[in-house]
Design a protein around this motif. Structure first.
Motif, PDB file in Angstrom:
ATOM      1  N   ALA A 148     123.664 -37.891  10.963  1.00 22.08           N
ATOM      2  CA  ALA A 148     123.967 -38.335  12.327  1.00 22.08           C
ATOM      3  C   ALA A 148     125.349 -37.830  12.760  1.00 22.08           C
ATOM      4  N   PRO A 149     125.496 -37.454  14.029  1.00 23.07           N
ATOM      5  CA  PRO A 149     126.804 -36.983  14.508  1.00 23.07           C
ATOM      6  C   PRO A 149     127.802 -38.131  14.590  1.00 23.07           C
ATOM      7  N   GLY A 150     129.037 -37.783  14.815  1.00 19.61           N
ATOM      8  CA  GLY A 150     130.090 -38.782  14.887  1.00 19.61           C
ATOM      9  C   GLY A 150     130.057 -39.586  16.189  1.00 19.61           C
ATOM     10  N   LYS A 171     115.245 -36.822  17.457  1.00 17.48           N
ATOM     11  CA  LYS A 171     116.670 -37.057  17.687  1.00 17.48           C
ATOM     12  C   LYS A 171     117.229 -38.041  16.655  1.00 17.48           C
ATOM     13  N   VAL A 172     118.320 -37.642  16.036  1.00 15.10           N
ATOM     14  CA  VAL A 172     119.047 -38.520  15.117  1.00 15.10           C
ATOM     15  C   VAL A 172     120.354 -38.885  15.801  1.00 15.10           C
ATOM     16  N   TYR A 173     120.465 -40.142  16.217  1.00  9.17           N
ATOM     17  CA  TYR A 173     121.616 -40.570  17.017  1.00  9.17           C
ATOM     18  C   TYR A 173     122.830 -40.901  16.152  1.00  9.17           C
ATOM     19  N   SER A 174     123.973 -40.921  16.798  1.00  7.40           N
ATOM     20  CA  SER A 174     125.214 -41.282  16.115  1.00  7.40           C
ATOM     21  C   SER A 174     125.063 -42.676  15.520  1.00  7.40           C
ATOM     22  N   VAL A 192     127.689 -44.136  25.302  1.00  3.54           N
ATOM     23  CA  VAL A 192     127.315 -42.729  25.155  1.00  3.54           C
ATOM     24  C   VAL A 192     127.002 -42.469  23.699  1.00  3.54           C
ATOM     25  N   LYS A 193     125.803 -41.948  23.428  1.00  2.00           N
ATOM     26  CA  LYS A 193     125.387 -41.630  22.057  1.00  2.00           C
ATOM     27  C   LYS A 193     125.181 -40.123  21.915  1.00  2.00           C
ATOM     28  N   ALA A 194     125.734 -39.572  20.860  1.00  2.00           N
ATOM     29  CA  ALA A 194     125.473 -38.164  20.538  1.00  2.00           C
ATOM     30  C   ALA A 194     124.255 -38.107  19.616  1.00  2.00           C
ATOM     31  N   TYR A 195     123.548 -36.989  19.630  1.00  2.00           N
ATOM     32  CA  TYR A 195     122.390 -36.850  18.738  1.00  2.00           C
ATOM     33  C   TYR A 195     122.277 -35.429  18.214  1.00  2.00           C
ATOM     34  N   ARG A 196     121.562 -35.336  17.068  1.00  2.00           N
ATOM     35  CA  ARG A 196     121.197 -34.037  16.490  1.00  2.00           C
ATOM     36  C   ARG A 196     119.691 -33.991  16.334  1.00  2.00           C
TER      37      ARG A 196
END
Length: 460
Positions: A195-197, A271-274, A260-264
């Motif tokens: 998961a991103p930061g 999607k893998v969320y922060s 706000v959520k970042a994802y990869r």
């Protein structure tokens, strides 16, 4: 003498005739015996050697036919020769014996192949009926027995053969399967996507829109913005973007919260969320270079301070707004000027401690003077007009400022009756630049910055 000679000749002739018939009879018997013996040998030979080539059979059949012809001829010769002399008869008998022997040898050879023996038997019927019948019966029986035996043996071999074949076929797939299993490589599962930061974002609002901005998160493929419209409300997915900012149509509302959520994206596009989405109740505070901001507005009060080296004068925006306000006031016959503008950390420190010494306590000085690092004068956004003091309260200038300063982006920072909110006494001369839009909202609502943004103002 002649009579004796004639009698002797007659005796010889009679003897010769008698010997010829005996020899002929013996030739037949011999043939029958020989045929019987040959048939037995043929039966034994047939059992041991069941099959020969077709070409060989045809050749031997022709040989047998020729031999039978010779045998018939020989028999005729024997009958004719019986009227001749002893010498001739003996010679013919010898020839018959030889030819009979030849027949025996040929028959023996023929008996080696069962199919040829059958042909020979058919031909032999012409020569001797009784002998042929016995021979045919014996040969046919022997052939049938040999054929049956051979067929049975072949059937047994045929029956066994499929078993061997089946076993071989059965074993082959096992070996193939084993080889396939051994050579098949196990596919490693795709590595889990980390998961991103956490996203560090800012919220800036106006009366008609809200803007969120953030720093790019390393390895992020995109961002999703969420909003909660009340304290007990549910999070709503509001917008998705690959940029580092987005603008929403939601107006300023202190009950709103943003996230706000970042994802990869993993190998399957999921999607893998922060792990820890940064949720913020409105307003969202953040610090930059030691300075506190909320909704893009710099906050300086008893709770939030400035670095000691911050500031070097009034900002150009603040000065431009003041000059515009000054002209407006002049048009209304009001004269305005700045008595105290920017103050550095050191100047504020000297001034504050002078008040403490004069009043004999910090608590007294804290009601009207800010401690070093907590003064809005150091921000470059605030100033005191005309003459600072309670004497200014209620003047025409103070009244004009209170009713018109918001038009130029200013507010009375410490209004009357809000001491418990701002932490300071009422100051009609102290103005702070916040922009025209926010200034209008605060003026019309009667709220202070602390009230509007839900902030505190007290020393720790």
């Amino acid at each position: 003498m002649k009579k004796q000679t004639a009698i002797l000749l007659l005796c010889v002739c009679a003897l010769l005739t008698s010997c010829g018939e005996t020899d002929s009879s013996q030739g037949k018997v011999t043939t029958a015996g020989q045929t019987s013996a040959v048939t037995e040998q043929a039966s034994e030979t047939q059992t041991e050697q069941p099959e020969e080539t077709t070409a060989g059979q045809a050749t031997e059949s022709e040989t047998e036919t020729e031999t039978e012809t010779e045998t018939t001829t020989t028999t005729a010769k024997a009958t004719t020769t019986s009227k001749k002399t002893k010498k001739t008869t003996a010679t013919q008998a010898s020839t018959t014996t030889q030819e009979t022997t030849t027949t025996q040898e040929v028959t023996t050879t023929t008996a080696t192949a069962p199919p040829v023996t059958t042909t020979t038997t058919t031909a032999a019927v012409t020569t001797t009926a009784a002998t042929t019948t016995a021979k045919a019966t014996t040969t046919t029986s022997a052939m049938t027995t040999a054929k049956a035996t051979t067929t049975t043996a072949a059937a047994e071999q045929t029956t066994k053969a499929p078993k061997k074949t089946t076993a071989a076929v059965t074993e082959a797939p096992k070996e193939t399967t084993t080889t396939t299993t051994a050579t098949k490589k196990k596919e490693n599962p795709p590595a889990a996507v980390k998961a991103p930061g956490t996203v560090d974002f800012r919220v800036s609002t106006t009366s008609t829109k809200t803007k969120l901005s953030w720093k790019a998160v390393e390895g992020a493929d995109g961002y999703v913005v969420w909003i909660k419209r009340s304290k007990d409300g549910k999070w709503e997915r509001r917008k998705e973007t690959t940029n580092t900012s987005c603008q929403l149509k939601e107006p300023r509302n202190k009950n709103y919260s943003f996230c706000v959520k970042a994802y990869r994206l993993d190998a399957n596009g999921k999607k893998v969320y922060s792990e820890k989405a940064h949720a913020s109740a409105f307003p969202y505070l953040y610090k930059e270079n030691g300075v506190t901001y909320v909704d893009g507005i710099q906050i300086v009060n008893k709770t939030y301070s400035l670095p000691s080296d911050y500031g070097n004068g009034l900002t150009q925006t603040t000065l431009d707004a003041f000059y515009e306000m000054q002209r407006g006031a002049a048009n209304d016959g009001i004269s305005l000027w700045i008595t105290s503008g920017f103050r550095s950390y050191a100047v504020q420190s000297s001034l504050y401690w002078s008040y403490v010494n004069r009043d004999g306590s910090q608590w007294s000085a804290d009601q009207y003077s800010a401690r070093p690092g907590h003064s809005e004068h150091q921000s470059g956004l605030a100033f005191d007009l005309n003459f600072a003091g309670t004497a200014f309260n209620g003047t025409r200038e103070a009244q004009w400022i209170a009713g018109n300063c918001y038009k130029y982006g200013f507010i009375i920072r410490y209004p009357y009756g809000k001491e418990s909110k701002t932490g300071y006494n009422y100051e009609s001369w102290h103005c702070r630049y916040v922009g025209k839009e926010l200034a209008k909202i605060l003026t019309e609502s009667g709220l202070t910055l602390e009230e509007y943004y839900g902030l505190s103002s007290r020393y720790s």
